[in-house]
Each structure stands twice: as C-alpha cells, then as structure tokens.
Design a protein around this motif. Structure first.
Motif, short mmCIF file in Angstrom:
data_model
loop_
_atom_site.label_atom_id
_atom_site.label_comp_id
_atom_site.label_asym_id
_atom_site.label_seq_id
_atom_site.Cartn_x
_atom_site.Cartn_y
_atom_site.Cartn_z
N VAL A 237 0.86 -1.19 0.00
CA VAL A 237 0.00 0.00 0.00
C VAL A 237 0.90 1.24 0.00
N PRO A 238 0.69 2.17 -0.94
CA PRO A 238 1.54 3.36 -0.99
C PRO A 238 1.39 4.23 0.26
N ALA A 239 2.48 4.88 0.64
CA ALA A 239 2.46 5.74 1.83
C ALA A 239 1.53 6.93 1.65
N ASP A 240 1.40 7.41 0.43
CA ASP A 240 0.56 8.57 0.14
C ASP A 240 -0.63 8.11 -0.70
N LEU A 241 -1.72 7.75 -0.04
CA LEU A 241 -2.91 7.28 -0.75
C LEU A 241 -3.65 8.46 -1.39
N PRO A 242 -4.19 8.27 -2.58
CA PRO A 242 -5.02 9.33 -3.18
C PRO A 242 -6.29 9.55 -2.35
N CYS A 243 -6.81 10.77 -2.39
CA CYS A 243 -8.06 11.08 -1.69
C CYS A 243 -9.19 10.22 -2.26
N ARG A 244 -10.15 9.92 -1.43
CA ARG A 244 -11.33 9.15 -1.81
C ARG A 244 -11.01 7.74 -2.31
N THR A 245 -9.91 7.17 -1.83
CA THR A 245 -9.52 5.82 -2.21
C THR A 245 -9.40 4.95 -0.97
N LEU A 246 -9.99 3.77 -1.04
CA LEU A 246 -9.91 2.79 0.03
C LEU A 246 -8.98 1.68 -0.44
N CYS B 240 -8.27 10.04 6.33
CA CYS B 240 -9.45 10.52 7.03
C CYS B 240 -10.20 11.51 6.13
N PRO B 241 -11.51 11.37 5.97
CA PRO B 241 -12.27 12.23 5.07
C PRO B 241 -12.51 13.65 5.58
N CYS B 242 -12.07 13.97 6.80
CA CYS B 242 -12.35 15.30 7.35
C CYS B 242 -11.49 16.38 6.70
N GLY B 243 -10.38 15.99 6.08
CA GLY B 243 -9.54 16.98 5.41
C GLY B 243 -8.44 17.55 6.27
N PRO C 133 -4.92 17.02 8.62
CA PRO C 133 -3.77 16.12 8.45
C PRO C 133 -3.66 15.05 9.54
N HIS C 134 -4.60 14.12 9.57
CA HIS C 134 -4.49 12.94 10.43
C HIS C 134 -3.44 12.01 9.83
N THR C 135 -3.04 11.05 10.62
CA THR C 135 -2.35 9.93 10.00
C THR C 135 -3.43 9.11 9.32
N ARG C 136 -3.05 8.25 8.42
CA ARG C 136 -4.10 7.49 7.74
C ARG C 136 -4.76 6.51 8.68
N ILE C 137 -5.97 6.13 8.34
CA ILE C 137 -6.77 5.24 9.17
C ILE C 137 -6.59 3.82 8.65
N GLU C 138 -6.27 2.90 9.55
CA GLU C 138 -6.07 1.50 9.20
C GLU C 138 -6.91 0.66 10.15
N VAL C 139 -7.83 -0.13 9.60
CA VAL C 139 -8.67 -0.99 10.43
C VAL C 139 -8.51 -2.44 10.00
N LEU C 140 -8.50 -3.32 10.98
CA LEU C 140 -8.35 -4.75 10.76
C LEU C 140 -9.70 -5.33 10.33
N LEU C 141 -9.69 -6.09 9.24
CA LEU C 141 -10.94 -6.65 8.70
C LEU C 141 -11.12 -8.10 9.12
N SER C 142 -12.37 -8.46 9.32
CA SER C 142 -12.73 -9.84 9.60
C SER C 142 -14.07 -10.10 8.92
N PRO C 143 -14.25 -11.26 8.26
CA PRO C 143 -15.54 -11.54 7.62
C PRO C 143 -16.68 -11.65 8.63
N LEU C 144 -16.38 -12.14 9.82
CA LEU C 144 -17.36 -12.22 10.89
C LEU C 144 -16.81 -11.39 12.05
N ARG C 145 -17.52 -10.39 12.43
CA ARG C 145 -17.03 -9.51 13.50
C ARG C 145 -16.99 -10.30 14.80
#
Length: 111
Positions: A30-39, A53-56, A58-70
């Motif tokens: 995953v690139p360090a500098d993600l384009p806006c509006r890209t997941l 972060c969509p607020c605009g 300068p947060h650090t980027r948001i990273e969440v761990l995915l699971s098919p079943l929460r």
C-alpha cells in the motif's frame, strides 16, 4: 493550496465519498501517500482497510483490521455490494483532532 482544499472539504454541504477501491496482496504494498477518496484493501491474512481521514485535516491514515465475521471489538467488516464500500462498525479516529463517522455505501456520515 493544500490548506485551502482541506478547509473546503470540512465545510462543503455534500457528504465526502470514497469512490475507489484498490486491492493489494500485502500491507507493505500500500503506498504511503494514498489518493483522496480511495480505500486500499489488503486481501491477505489478516485483511486491512486503509484510507485517509475524510475530514480533510492532516491525520495519520486510518487502518482498520478486517474480519468476515465480527468476532471481537478490534475488527471491522467490509461490504462492497452497494454504491460503494461500507465499514461496520463506525470509525473513531483520534489524534490531534477526533473524528467519528460511519462509512456507508461510500458516503461518510459524521457522528
């Protein structure tokens, strides 16, 4: 110019959107500098959803761990069957500024 764009993003009337999904095999790809509006979705094990972060601000980027079943409180579920991606549960990003929002069908709803 960047500050002006961020200011406009925070004050516009329409909801921010995540329009593109890009898939990666590993988190290191995953690139360090993600384009806006890209997941960025890491399809390996474990899976990750990574985005700016969509607020605009300068947060650090948001990273969440995915699971098919929460299965526990530290994982999220990603659905991409509607008009855009949906993450369950909500995102609560903290740092210099706290942002709480839901991502449903690619649209951000502030909490």
């Amino acid at each position: 110019m960047t500050a002006l764009v961020r200011w406009w993003r925070r004050r516009r009337w329409t909801a921010p959107r995540i329009k593109r999904i890009r898939k990666y095999e590993r988190r290191s790809e995953v690139p360090a500098d993600l384009p806006c509006r890209t997941l960025a979705v890491v399809t390996g094990s474990p899976g990750w959803a990574i985005f700016e972060c969509p607020c605009g601000t300068p947060h650090t980027r948001i990273e969440v761990l995915l699971s098919p079943l929460r299965t526990d409180l530290s994982t999220w579920r990603l659905d991409s069957t509607g008009a855009g991606p949906t993450l369950h549960p909500s995102i609560d990003a903290s740092g210099e500024r706290r942002c709480h929002f839901w991502l449903r069908d690619g649209r951000v709803t502030w909490g």
